[in-house]
Design a protein around this motif. Structure first.
Motif, PDB file in Angstrom:
ATOM      1  N   GLU A  52       0.860  -1.195   0.000  1.00  0.00           N
ATOM      2  CA  GLU A  52       0.000   0.000   0.000  1.00  0.00           C
ATOM      3  C   GLU A  52       0.886   1.232   0.000  1.00  0.00           C
ATOM      4  OE1 GLU A  52      -2.189   2.228  -0.479  1.00  0.00           O
ATOM      5  OE2 GLU A  52      -3.820   1.556   0.846  1.00  0.00           O
ATOM      6  N   ASP A  53       0.605   2.163  -0.918  1.00  0.00           N
ATOM      7  CA  ASP A  53       1.451   3.355  -1.047  1.00  0.00           C
ATOM      8  C   ASP A  53       1.055   4.466  -0.080  1.00  0.00           C
ATOM      9  OD1 ASP A  53      -0.882   3.317  -2.724  1.00  0.00           O
ATOM     10  OD2 ASP A  53      -0.275   5.303  -3.402  1.00  0.00           O
ATOM     11  N   GLU A  54      -0.198   4.455   0.376  1.00  0.00           N
ATOM     12  CA  GLU A  54      -0.609   5.511   1.301  1.00  0.00           C
ATOM     13  C   GLU A  54      -0.078   5.166   2.688  1.00  0.00           C
ATOM     14  OE1 GLU A  54      -5.003   5.718   0.584  1.00  0.00           O
ATOM     15  OE2 GLU A  54      -4.229   4.784  -1.226  1.00  0.00           O
ATOM     16  N   ASP A  98      -3.255  -3.590  -2.001  1.00  0.00           N
ATOM     17  CA  ASP A  98      -4.126  -2.514  -2.460  1.00  0.00           C
ATOM     18  C   ASP A  98      -4.200  -2.512  -3.983  1.00  0.00           C
ATOM     19  OD1 ASP A  98      -5.802  -0.293  -1.995  1.00  0.00           O
ATOM     20  OD2 ASP A  98      -4.181   1.055  -2.570  1.00  0.00           O
ATOM     21  N   MET A 114      -4.988   0.214  -5.853  1.00  0.00           N
ATOM     22  CA  MET A 114      -4.451   1.476  -6.368  1.00  0.00           C
ATOM     23  C   MET A 114      -3.020   1.663  -5.891  1.00  0.00           C
ATOM     24  SD  MET A 114      -6.881   2.886  -8.120  1.00  0.00           S
ATOM     25  CE  MET A 114      -6.604   4.646  -8.158  1.00  0.00           C
ATOM     26  N   LYS A 163     -12.772  -0.539   0.366  1.00  0.00           N
ATOM     27  CA  LYS A 163     -12.451   0.604   1.217  1.00  0.00           C
ATOM     28  C   LYS A 163     -13.663   1.530   1.313  1.00  0.00           C
ATOM     29  CE  LYS A 163      -7.493   1.194   0.422  1.00  0.00           C
ATOM     30  NZ  LYS A 163      -6.499   2.072  -0.213  1.00  0.00           N
TER      31      LYS A 163
HETATM   32 CA    CA Z   1      -3.131   2.898  -2.581  1.00  0.00          CA
END
Ligand code: CA
Length: 225
Positions: free
Chosen positions: A5-7, A49, A51, A99
């Motif tokens: 997950e990038d966030e 994730d 995205m 989500k």
């Molecule tokens: Ca993401």
């Protein structure tokens, strides 16, 4: 466990929740790192994730399966659409969460996947010229190896365990998508068609039969082809 997950905030929240459940957790901030980490380490499960800044989650999942990484994958999707679910399952994911989701639910889904555990090593399944090795996750028709997605493989395995029996859509969903799946039962029709395109059409066969109003049936070899 691996969280891709990038966030940063979301990744840290998930990491903390899983650590409270007693898991060791790595974070990958993009798909490339996630695929690399998962091929280098044997994770109990992967939270992926959709995205991501480089590969999307579907592509990352496909690459994992192509590299023979079979750790359970839960995909996090941004919207609740059948298209995303099907893409995720087709890419080889085991489950998905939309989500925003509750961390308690994520932990519960991971426990359910862990309980599924490693299946006992079964013998080779065969029906006519169809053969399937559940442990090695390989299947063949007339000596040709079949390239199946994990769900297609699970579906073929189910048919081969019950040749000649009519399998209802709900029985198939329960066996292949597990009882917690509450999505559209059209997914069964879609996957039966995917499977027909791989195991029947190229070989000029019609062995997966539609039983009108009931479900599907693998025609046993004894009935002739
Ligand atoms: Ca993401």
């Amino acid at each position: 466990m691996l969280v891709v997950e990038d966030e940063g905030r979301m990744a840290r929240l998930v990491k903390r929740a899983l650590e409270e459940e007693g898991h060791a957790v790595d974070i990958a901030p993009n798909g490339t790192d996630g695929v690399w980490l998962a091929t280098e380490n044997a994770y109990g499960a992967i939270v992926l994730d959709v995205m991501l800044p480089d590969l999307d989650g579907f592509e990352a999942c496909r690459r994992l399966r192509a590299k023979d990484v079979w750790a359970p994958v839960i995909m996090l999707t941004a919207r609740d659409s059948v298209g995303d679910r099907v893409r995720g399952l087709d890419a080889g994911a085991d489950d998905y969460l939309v989500k925003p989701f509750s961390l308690l639910e994520l932990a519960a889904r991971l426990r359910a996947l862990a309980r599924r555990g490693d299946p006992p090593r079964p013998v080779l399944l065969a029906e006519g010229d169809l053969k399937l090795d559940p442990a090695a996750r390989r299947a063949w028709r007339a000596g040709t190896e079949l390239r199946l997605s994990p769900k297609e493989f699970a579906l073929l395995e189910l048919f081969l365990r019950h040749p000649g029996n009519v399998l209802t859509r709900s029985a198939i969903i329960e066996a292949v998508w597990d009882f917690a799946y509450d999505g559209d039962s059209n997914i069964v029709d879609q996957y039966v068609n995917y499977l027909r395109r791989k195991i029947d059409a190229p070989f000029g066969r019609h062995d997966i039969e539609t039983v009108r109003g009931m479900g599907y049936r693998l025609r046993p070899a004894a009935e002739g082809r």
